[in-house]
Structures are given as C-alpha cells and as structure tokens.
Scaffold this active site. Structure first.
Site, PDB file in Angstrom:
ATOM      1  N   TYR A 212       0.701  -1.088   0.566  1.00  0.00           N
ATOM      2  CA  TYR A 212       0.385  -0.137  -0.094  1.00  0.00           C
ATOM      3  C   TYR A 212       1.148   1.175  -0.309  1.00  0.00           C
ATOM      4  CZ  TYR A 212      -3.895  -3.372   1.409  1.00  0.00           C
ATOM      5  OH  TYR A 212      -4.297  -4.247   0.730  1.00  0.00           O
TER       6      TYR A 212
ATOM      7  N   LYS B  42       3.648 -15.690   3.375  1.00  0.00           N
ATOM      8  CA  LYS B  42       4.110 -16.497   1.951  1.00  0.00           C
ATOM      9  C   LYS B  42       5.407 -15.893   1.206  1.00  0.00           C
ATOM     10  CE  LYS B  42       1.281 -17.421  -1.638  1.00  0.00           C
ATOM     11  NZ  LYS B  42       0.183 -18.621  -1.596  1.00  0.00           N
TER      12      LYS B  42
ATOM     13  N   ASP C 285      -2.727 -18.411   2.746  1.00  0.00           N
ATOM     14  CA  ASP C 285      -4.055 -19.285   2.055  1.00  0.00           C
ATOM     15  C   ASP C 285      -4.079 -20.040   2.865  1.00  0.00           C
ATOM     16  OD1 ASP C 285      -1.109 -19.734   1.685  1.00  0.00           O
ATOM     17  OD2 ASP C 285      -1.890 -20.274  -0.624  1.00  0.00           O
TER      18      ASP C 285
ATOM     19  N   ASP D  22      -5.412  -6.740   6.040  1.00  0.00           N
ATOM     20  CA  ASP D  22      -6.232  -5.910   6.058  1.00  0.00           C
ATOM     21  C   ASP D  22      -7.187  -6.970   5.132  1.00  0.00           C
ATOM     22  OD1 ASP D  22      -8.505  -4.270   4.060  1.00  0.00           O
ATOM     23  OD2 ASP D  22      -6.896  -3.499   2.642  1.00  0.00           O
TER      24      ASP D  22
ATOM     25  N   ASP E  48     -10.961  -8.799   7.271  1.00  0.00           N
ATOM     26  CA  ASP E  48     -11.931  -8.395   7.770  1.00  0.00           C
ATOM     27  C   ASP E  48     -12.618 -10.278   7.340  1.00  0.00           C
ATOM     28  OD1 ASP E  48     -12.186  -6.278   6.775  1.00  0.00           O
ATOM     29  OD2 ASP E  48     -13.347  -6.223   4.745  1.00  0.00           O
TER      30      ASP E  48
END
Ligand code: NAD
Length: 366
Positions: free
Chosen positions: A146, A196, A228, A252, A256
């Site tokens: 970001y 990852k 994942d 992020d 959620d």
C-alpha cells in the site's frame, strides 16, 4: 484532573451515526472519572473532499498533530460515487494512508472476539466455535504494497501497465514483530506468523527477521502458516489462533474475514499505534449500503473508544466495563440488524438504541 484532547473524525457513510454512540459512552466515562475530554472534530474523507477540496485538509492535519488521541470513523463512498473524486484524492489514497504515514501508526491491533454465549451470531457451527472466538490480528500498517513505489504508464508495446512494489526494510519488520511477540507473551504465548514465503521475497525477509527476534521471547512459541492456508484455518478451526502477525495487505484481507467468522464487520474495532501517536477506528468501511438508515452496528466504534481508553489512556478497568456492557446487551437477547434476522428470539435494536442500552448497562455497573 487529567485533561485529554481527542480528535473526532466522523467520516463518511455510517461513520457519523456510529460516532454519536461512541461519544455517548465516552461522556459516561468522563462523568464518573477524574478526567475531562476536549473533543475536536475534523473533516476527513470524502466529506472533506467535498467541503474543503481535500480529503485530508490542512486543518485536519493540524488537529492530528495537537491531540492526545484520535478516533476515526470509516471513510469512503460506493463504487460509482467514488468516481466523483479524482483518483489520488479518493478517501484511502487521499486521506487514510497519508494519515497513517503522518502519525507513523505502524501497529494495527484488530481483536476478533466473540464469547461463547454470543456464538449464535457467527456463521460457524457451535462445535467449531467451541469456547468462543478470541484472537487478535496484528497488522503492519505503514509499509508493504500500500505504501510502495507505484508506476503507471504505457510500455514499449503500447500496452497500459502498472507496477506496485511491496516494500519493507528490516527495521519496519522488526518493530511490528516485536509488538506481536510482546502481545503474545502477555496472552497464550503462541504466535502465528502469517506469510507467503513460498512466493514472495518480502516474506522471506520477514521470516529471517522473525528468526532473529524470536530468541528475545523464548516463552513464545512461533507457528508459521501461509496466508492462504490461514484463510481456511480461520473458518475451520479459529480456536488454534491467539495472536496472528502479518504484513499490511494480508492483514487488511484476513481481518475482514475475522469479521466474517464473528458474523459481522460491525463487531470489529481496531487500534492503530505508533511511537508517538495513536488513532482508533472500526476495521470496516463506510457501509454505504446501509448508511442513513439508523441500523448500523455501533459495537465496532464503541469498541474502538474502549481500545483508546485502554491503549492511550491506561483506563483498563473502564475499557473492560465498556466491553462487558456491550456484550451484556447482546446477552440479554438484543441484536442489531447485521447480526440477526428479525425473529421472536431477538429484540432488534437500531443504532442509537444499542448505544442507549450500553449506556444503561454502564451506569448500572456503578
Ligand atoms: P464495508 O466494510 O463498508 O461494508 C461491507 C459490508 O459490511 C456491508 O454490507 C456493510 O453494510 C457491512 N457493515 C460494515 N460495517 C457495519 C456495521 N458497523 N454495522 C452493520 N453492517 C456493517 O466495505 P465496502 O462496502 O467494501 O466499502 C465501502 C467503502 O468503505 C469503500 O469506499 C471503501 O473504500 C471504504 N473503506 C474504508 C475503510 C476505512 O475507513 N478504514 C475500510 C474499508 C473500506
């Protein structure tokens, strides 16, 4: 008497509706403690763009610099309305990321918590929830994709292209890992490192730094999990997690999902902490689909106020009182529209009614 200046950025969509309820609760805390709050409102987000021509106006920056802590409502518009704002002034790019950078709030704490008694709100089966969901995600908030270098252009073949870099240096990684280790040491001493490294070099460096930091916290057991796989594990067996640490974008998205396993993003408060400044905000967005209807769940906002009481003001007892009051309202058989459909079993509360019930519970604690 302690006096604190608190910045209040109500935001867009449901932001102002849920902010009112948070302030309602803060007033009760103020009245019964030797403390006074000076609330300083600021324009921030899409509303600020339309009123000031800037999503993060200079006046609002000045408020950030002078306050002891900040509470921020969600910002943003729906997909179509967003197009009314130039891309670089749209709320996240024009306000949220610049504020995070300015305040250097690198550590984002997102509790994902649902007591067993409220397990019926979760879409997960009772046997999966077990004794309840109680974990906290620690998200790096001012680095990574970001904030990395961005380039948009047309290549030699005449094709439009974009490059966005996922950038971290070792100091950025180290400081967030230390926060996560410290938190883990104060809880169950199991830290899930979410990465990852099978694909991303950034995760390889992340894990190298983790191996260097880990010996400083010998009591904390580190468990590694690919991001994942973590997404699946959160649905199938959330009880294995206590503290999870991860880079910005993973946090992020997974946080959620945290709201999803609880039953609603309306149950997701957060704290964004830097070396000098902190701000508090619901983890969710401005929910344009329900804005103005008076049905948003203010738990995420009141919870963000509770986190401010705890993290910025050291008022641990009062913070716990606020959590207990909110959960007590639900335990009494009340619900909000995001968590239940209307039925004989639940009494549905509007946004302000939930705030009133929490206030009643808090006052009854005296
Ligand atoms: P959202 O989080 O606003 O909403 C997703 C779903 O959750 C919606 O159905 C919404 O009604 C529901 N929801 C969220 N909070 C709720 C609450 N307190 N009570 C009841 N229901 C709630 O995500 P979105 O729709 O993808 O994004 C809307 C806008 O918010 C976009 O402009 C986005 O960029 C912005 N956004 C801002 C932030 C922030 O300010 N930190 C974070 C995420 C998204």
């Amino acid at each position: 008497m302690e006096h604190y200046k608190i910045g209040i950025f109500a935001g867009d969509g449901i932001g102002p509706e849920i902010m009112v309820e948070g302030i309602k609760i803060l007033k009760i805390i103020e009245q019964r403690n030797d403390i006074s709050f000076e609330l300083i409102p600021g324009a921030f987000g899409a509303n600020a763009y339309f009123s000031h021509g800037n999503a993060f106006p200079d006046e609002t920056k000045a408020i950030c610099d002078k306050v002891d802590a900040l509470i921020k409502g969600p910002i943003g518009l729906n997909h179509e309305d967003s197009k009314k704002i130039p891309i670089d002034m749209q709320p996240e790019r024009g306000a949220l990321l610049p504020m995070r950078r300015r305040l250097n709030t690198y550590a984002n704490f997102r509790p994902v918590s649902l007591p067993k008694a409220l397990g019926h709100f979760s879409p997960l089966k009772a046997e999966v929830i077990g004794e309840g969901i109680d974990l906290i995600m620690v998200r790096e908030l001012v680095g990574g994709l970001y904030f990395g270098n961005k380039e948009v252009g047309v290549n030699a073949q005449g094709k439009r292209y974009v490059t966005e870099a996922l950038e971290y240096d070792e100091d950025q990684i180290k400081r967030i890992l230390i926060e996560a280790f410290k938190l883990s040491a104060s809880r169950k001493k199991v830290l899930h490192n979410i990465h990852k490294s099978n694909v991303l070099k950034s995760s390889v460096l992340w894990n190298e730094v983790l191996d260097e930091v880990s010996p400083e916290f010998p009591d904390v057991e580190v468990k590694h999990m690919l991001v994942d796989a973590a997404a699946t594990a959160l649905c199938l067996d959330p009880s294995q997690f206590d503290v999870m640490v991860m880079e910005n974008m993973f946090g992020d998205i997974l946080s959620d999902q945290g709201g999803g396993i609880l039953g609603s993003l309306g149950l997701m408060p957060s704290a964004c902490i830097g070396p000098d400044k902190a701000y508090y905000e619901p983890s969710h967005g401005s929910a344009p689909d329900i804005a103005g209807q008076g049905i948003a769940n203010p738990y995420s906002m009141i919870g963000s106020f509770a986190m401010m009481l705890e993290y910025s003001l050291g008022m641990h007892e009062e913070a716990k009182n606020v959590w207990d009051a909110m959960q007590g309202v639900f335990a009494d058989g009340f619900s909000t529209a995001d968590l239940s459909k209307s039925s004989a079993d639940v009494i549905m509360l509007k946004t302000h009614e939930f705030g009133d019930k929490v206030a009643e519970k808090l006052l009854a604690q005296q």
